[in-house]
Design a protein around this motif. Structure first.
Motif, PDB file in Angstrom:
ATOM      1  N   ALA B 238      -1.339   1.949  -1.479  1.00 24.80           N
ATOM      2  CA  ALA B 238      -1.723   3.147  -2.226  1.00 24.80           C
ATOM      3  C   ALA B 238      -3.035   2.916  -2.971  1.00 24.80           C
ATOM      4  N   GLU B 241      -5.974   2.731  -0.466  1.00 24.83           N
ATOM      5  CA  GLU B 241      -6.244   4.034   0.149  1.00 24.83           C
ATOM      6  C   GLU B 241      -6.770   5.022  -0.874  1.00 24.83           C
ATOM      7  N   THR B 243      -4.764   6.466  -3.163  1.00 26.85           N
ATOM      8  CA  THR B 243      -3.748   7.478  -3.441  1.00 26.85           C
ATOM      9  C   THR B 243      -2.856   7.078  -4.614  1.00 26.85           C
ATOM     10  N   LEU B 248     -10.722   3.727  -9.231  1.00 27.48           N
ATOM     11  CA  LEU B 248     -12.038   4.168  -8.803  1.00 27.48           C
ATOM     12  C   LEU B 248     -12.414   3.456  -7.503  1.00 27.48           C
ATOM     13  N   PRO B 269      -2.082  -0.601   8.661  1.00 26.57           N
ATOM     14  CA  PRO B 269      -2.292   0.856   8.686  1.00 26.57           C
ATOM     15  C   PRO B 269      -3.256   1.338   7.606  1.00 26.57           C
ATOM     16  N   SER B 270      -3.113   0.817   6.386  1.00 27.18           N
ATOM     17  CA  SER B 270      -4.000   1.263   5.309  1.00 27.18           C
ATOM     18  C   SER B 270      -5.436   0.827   5.557  1.00 27.18           C
ATOM     19  N   TYR B 273      -6.998   2.943   8.133  1.00 23.26           N
ATOM     20  CA  TYR B 273      -7.314   4.215   7.471  1.00 23.26           C
ATOM     21  C   TYR B 273      -8.689   4.146   6.815  1.00 23.26           C
ATOM     22  N   ALA B 276     -12.509   4.467   8.602  1.00 17.86           N
ATOM     23  CA  ALA B 276     -13.189   5.749   8.824  1.00 17.86           C
ATOM     24  C   ALA B 276     -13.655   6.377   7.516  1.00 17.86           C
ATOM     25  N   ASP B 277     -13.662   5.600   6.464  1.00 17.88           N
ATOM     26  CA  ASP B 277     -14.045   6.171   5.166  1.00 17.88           C
ATOM     27  C   ASP B 277     -15.553   6.378   5.082  1.00 17.88           C
ATOM     28  N   ARG B 278     -15.947   7.285   4.175  1.00 21.84           N
ATOM     29  CA  ARG B 278     -17.374   7.551   4.008  1.00 21.84           C
ATOM     30  C   ARG B 278     -18.072   6.469   3.182  1.00 21.84           C
ATOM     31  N   ARG B 308     -18.259   3.423  16.829  1.00 20.36           N
ATOM     32  CA  ARG B 308     -18.660   4.628  16.092  1.00 20.36           C
ATOM     33  C   ARG B 308     -19.658   4.334  14.976  1.00 20.36           C
TER      34      ARG B 308
END
Lengths: 406, 605
Positions: B238, B241, B243, B248, B269-270, B273, B276-278, B308
């Motif tokens: 969490a 990610e 969440t 920050l 998995p995290s 995730y 692909a973050d900006r 990518r």
């Protein structure tokens, strides 16, 4: 919170509810929210009537910033996480807009014509189709509707895979939507595709005092790759599936990891074609989930593959191109391979993933023990049904292990 | 039967039209003909392409999408990915074959060679296997046991910290005790943390508990994250990610960097995730953590992210991460980056090359050994160590004689050991290589003059007196006695080092720093040979740097960290070394200090 603090609030709630007895039946108060300050810390508490009349049950709420305002029942307004303010503000998402219904209907029909003119086998290379399916957010804000974004993402994938049946399913959904949009703006299907259903809270039901378990979290394609984030929550008591979703890194999603136990103080849900769309307003979250909760989920899980197929088929007939059912499946022990779980009806529901090495990866992961429970989406690929798993449960009652796959 | 045949023919026709398209006149006619059969639009209406297309959609759907036509697949989904990874898969396959073979290897010398010279997966497995074999000492000769035990003590990479502790724990004596003590400390930190985590999610704790831990405690805790309960991993997921509602992006990056050597597959998995973050900082740190996790899901995730990626910095890190997983598609790209002469440009590619267990041509890496920036040189040494190229031995020897920076000496020694191990694994004869073993035999310090026996006795008297005073709690008297002992006998390290240790334990970091610096001036070699001394030095420097950072004196904090990182830290626990490096990198990233890293060229003699 100290016991005395709780007692004070309970007494206050009783007093308020006593006075509310004079209200007519149709205006009956079900719950009240209180913003209290304790040791310099502001807390929001939801108190609701229990099963026995007059019994007040207090659900611990979320700590809020000093300037939070109450705007109705349980509505410390859609607090994103534990604090308001810049600490939890995600980056700004791409600007969105509401598309006009006539424009959307025309766009849908143009897309259907372009795809069928080129044929599914060639449409992914067609400049017309590509331009229609990938609007440039630099030039124009993206349409607001998540349904539309998801549909476009699925269509792009299906065209790349030359999956004629899936493309047909999606085009039929688009065709029905176009027809509804041309008929009337207040048509429920039209409002759904325009994004108004969600924004205006149509067919909203309120939930109180439920416990949900998040079993799946995924990023799926929208207008862009991985643009949408979805969380799948299941009620262990009823096996009902809910879905929370939004554009990735946009406000609107609740806090907490996957898996998590969400104790709902106040939530609203919209019955859409497909999973019920959930909005959590007040809730508490915990990553500590007891085995008994997982056992309850296992007891409610699907055991027959044919019932899953039937449900999928009916869902697609009712809402082609929109429905993406999420299921919890308990395969029969001793399946020949962990990638081909078998139901009690002796039918297999093989698994599918996102890359060429995925199946090999999963087989290595599960080489020592097959999962006891699988949670994931039912996927149609080249005319065949698969389960795209998000998570799995292993072990026996005394030691259950939850494994998030993606 | 005829109806079924007609329906089947109709289905085939409709499917062909949908797949092939109605763009040609012939196809358009066939579509019109198919739609006018049975109930459907009038032929006139079908002249409009839009009407025909929507009608075709409706008819095809109604005909083809029927319950009986939908069946569950019999087999898992077959390959659909278009990427050509044949050579990379062969590379990975080779790794896996070698790794599997280790399960049956009993020879301690081979296991040591793999633990020093193999790929990351192989080294981890070799260490665990080494620990298993050392549990049966009667099966090996004394020399082999000694060699293996020494290897367990000297292999200090943070990548192997977890496996090393597993291998060492059952060993008797001080080694095993130290590991068991670390484990006990880990359990204590975890026991303190768990109630805070519960309280955090219940809204009773205002901030994220992990980020509140002291740097060293967090490093110790997270290095053993594979032993965490699932709920703690869920909490970590969490936070990284974003969440958890409080962290920050800077905090998330900090936590990710602390997780770099965690190696826990439950985080995959995290981390996937985050790829692909900006935020490029999150992507970079996630790739670093992912590449060190042994999980078959990692490689597809990294491959997709690399294909990518657009920004050079991200591509560099992802190329290195792929290299660590056995995929060498980014090797040429990394080598191209080494053409620059700027330290800031070549440091990242060199660090990325540390993940490759072999490269085609080490020429450019060898050229970086002579870079004026010692961080660049150190990265080049480590990259050469992992490449295992025998041609690098001579340049390393030359650098060893040319430089006076102790940190580089340590890196060079480790690199030579790793390259020799790789040569041994290739079946080559290391004795035939023209490399002298007496590199480190030259004395760095003049021999201390012999002290008259009286002065020696006097020095011992004051030293013992100082120990007594310190034991009784008379701090200033004890330290004064230590000082007199030190002055009574030149070049005697023990009193000043003991004073430093006492002050460090008492939490007087500033005075401890002074004592340790004096000890280092007296004898760098002896100080660096003291395990307890180096551990205390590292701890003290870290605490002092953290305190200065809190006082917004980051420049001085950075200078402190530079000073301690220039020392030979091989005897310092991995977690502490890692935290020193991480803290230093964090300061650099904050941008408060820029420019090439400068280490002192001349160390005190």
């Amino acid at each position: 919170m100290s016991a005395r603090h709780r007692d004070d609030i309970v007494m206050l709630m009783h007093a308020l509810l006593d006075k509310a007895d004079d209200l007519p039946e149709e205006a009956r108060i079900r719950a009240l929210s209180v913003l209290s300050e304790h040791d310099g810390v502001l807390r929001s508490e939801m108190a609701q009537l229990g099963d026995e009349e007059g019994v007040v049950r207090l659900d611990s709420g979320i700590q809020v910033a000093p300037d939070a305002a109450l705007t109705g029942v349980g509505a410390v307004p859609l607090t994103q996480g534990r604090r308001q303010g810049s600490a939890s503000t995600p980056p700004a998402a791409a600007p969105v807009r509401l598309l006009g219904r006539e424009r959307l209907a025309e766009w849908l029909e143009n897309l259907i014509v372009s795809i069928l003119r080129a044929g599914v086998d060639s449409a992914s290379a067609s400049p017309t189709v590509r331009a229609l399916l990938r609007p440039d957010p630099e030039e124009e804000p993206l349409p607001a509707s998540l349904i539309l974004a998801r549909w476009a993402g699925r269509l792009r994938r299906a065209l790349q895979a030359h999956d004629a049946l899936m493309v047909l399913l999606l085009l039929e959904g688009g065709r029905l939507a176009a027809a509804a949009l041309k008929e009337s703006e207040t048509n429920p299907l039209a409002e759904l595709w325009l994004g108004k259903w969600v924004l205006q809270g149509r067919n909203e039901e309120r939930y109180y005092g439920r416990a949900l378990v998040e079993l799946g979290r995924e990023r799926v394609d929208g207008w862009n790759r991985g643009a949408l984030e979805r969380r799948h929550l299941v009620d262990p008591a009823t096996a009902e599936v809910f879905c929370e979703w939004a554009r990735h890194q946009e406000t609107g999603l609740s806090v907490g990891p996957c898996p998590r136990l969400v104790t709902v103080a106040l939530a609203s849900a919209q019955r859409l074609p497909g999973p019920t769309w959930l909005h959590l307003h007040q809730y508490s979250v915990s990553p500590f989930i007891e085995s008994v909760t997982f056992e309850a989920l296992a007891a409610q899980a699907h055991r027959r593959v044919d019932t899953i197929l039937d449900a999928y088929f009916e869902g697609q007939r009712r809402a082609p191109g929109i429905s993406e059912p999420f299921v919890v499946f308990a395969p029969e022990p001793g399946s020949s391979s962990p990638l081909t779980p078998v139901g009690t009806d002796n039918r297999t529901l093989p698994l599918i993933g996102s890359s060429a090495l995925w199946a090999e990866a999963l087989e290595k992961l599960w080489s020592h023990e097959a999962p006891r429970l699988l949670a994931g989406r039912i996927v149609l690929r080249l005319g065949r049904m698969y389960l795209a798993p998000c998570s799995a449960l292993f072990g026996a009652s005394d030691k259950l292990t939850f494994s998030r796959l993606s | 039967m005829r109806d079924i045949e007609e329906q089947s023919g109709s289905s085939d026709t409709l499917l062909t039209l949908v797949a092939g398209g109605i763009g040609t006149d012939e196809a358009y006619q066939r579509a019109g003909a198919a739609l006018t059969q049975g109930e459907g639009p009038a032929p006139d209406e079908l002249r409009d392409e839009r009407t025909l297309a929507t009608s075709l959609t409706a008819r095809a759907f109604a005909t083809l999408f029927v319950r009986d036509s939908l069946k569950p697949a019999l087999e898992p989904a077959s390959r659909t990915d278009t990427h050509d990874g044949s050579s990379d898969e062969a590379s990975q396959a080779q790794l896996i074959v070698r790794w599997r073979e280790l399960d049956s290897v009993d020879d301690l010398r081979t296991l040591v060679a793999v633990a020093r010279g193999g790929a990351l997966v192989e080294r981890r497995r070799a260490l665990v296997r080494l620990g298993e074999r050392l549990n049966a000492p009667k099966e090996h000769d004394a020399e082999a046991l000694r060699h293996a035990s020494e290897a367990l003590l000297t292999i200090g990479s943070p990548d192997l910290a977890y496996e090393r502790s597993l291998a060492r724990a059952p060993l008797p004596g001080a080694i095993g005790r130290e590991v068991r003590l670390e484990r006990t400390q880990w359990l204590e930190i975890l026991d303190r943390l768990l109630p805070k985590l519960r309280a955090f999610w219940e809204g009773e704790y205002p901030s994220e508990p992990l980020l509140e831990l002291a740097g060293h405690e967090r490093a110790v805790l997270l290095l053993r994250s594979r032993d965490f309960p699932d709920a703690v991993i869920a909490h970590l997921s969490a936070v990284i990610e974003g969440t958890d509602g409080v962290s920050l992006p800077r905090d998330r990056i900090s936590l990710l960097s602390s997780l770099r050597y965690a190696g826990d597959p439950r985080l995959v998995p995290s981390l996937g995730y985050l790829l692909a973050d900006r935020d490029s900082g999150l992507v970079i740190e996630a790739a670093q953590v992912l590449s060190r996790i042994e999980d078959p899901r990692v490689l597809p995730l990294l491959q997709g992210a690399y294909e990518r990626a657009v920004l050079p910095g991200i591509r560099i890190v992802l190329a290195g991460a792929l290299g660590r997983c056995g995929d060498r598609r980014g090797e040429a790209f990394l080598m191209d980056q080494l053409d620059s002469k700027e330290a800031a440009q070549i440091l990242m590619p060199l660090e990325a090359l540390e993940g490759f267990d072999r490269v085609k041509d080490t020429t450019k890496i060898v050229a970086s050994l002579r870079h004026q920036d010692s961080l660049v040189a150190a990265a080049a040494i480590r990259a050469l160590a992992r490449c295992g190229d025998a041609a690098a031995l001579q340049p390393l020897r030359e650098l060893r004689h040319a430089t006076s920076i102790a940190a580089l000496w340590g890196e060079i020694e480790d690199a030579v050991t790793a390259i020799r191990a790789r040569i041994e694994l290739r079946g080559e004869d290391t004795e035939q290589l023209s490399v002298s073993e007496s590199w480190f035999g030259a004395s760095e310090h003049p021999i201390a003059p012999r002290t008259p026996i009286v002065r020696k006795t006097r020095a011992w008297f004051f030293f013992n007196l100082g120990c007594v005073w310190l034991f009784l709690g008379a701090k200033e008297r004890g330290l004064a006695a230590m000082e007199r002992a030190f002055r009574s006998r030149e070049s005697w390290l023990t009193p000043i080092l003991s004073a430093g240790l006492y002050l460090a334990r008492a939490g007087e970091d500033v005075r401890a720093l002074v004592a340790f610096r004096r000890a280092y001036q007296v004898s760098r070699r002896k100080t660096e040979a003291s395990r307890a001394g180096m551990k205390a030095i590292a701890h003290t420097f870290l605490r002092r740097a953290e305190a200065l950072e809190r006082e917004n004196r980051a420049a001085i904090a950075q200078a402190l960290l530079e000073e301690v990182l220039s020392m030979d830290l091989r005897l310092v626990p991995s977690a502490l070394r890692f935290e020193l490096e991480r803290r230093y990198s964090s300061l650099l990233r904050q941008g408060e200090l820029s420019g090439p890293h400068l280490l002192p060229k001349e160390l005190p003699r």
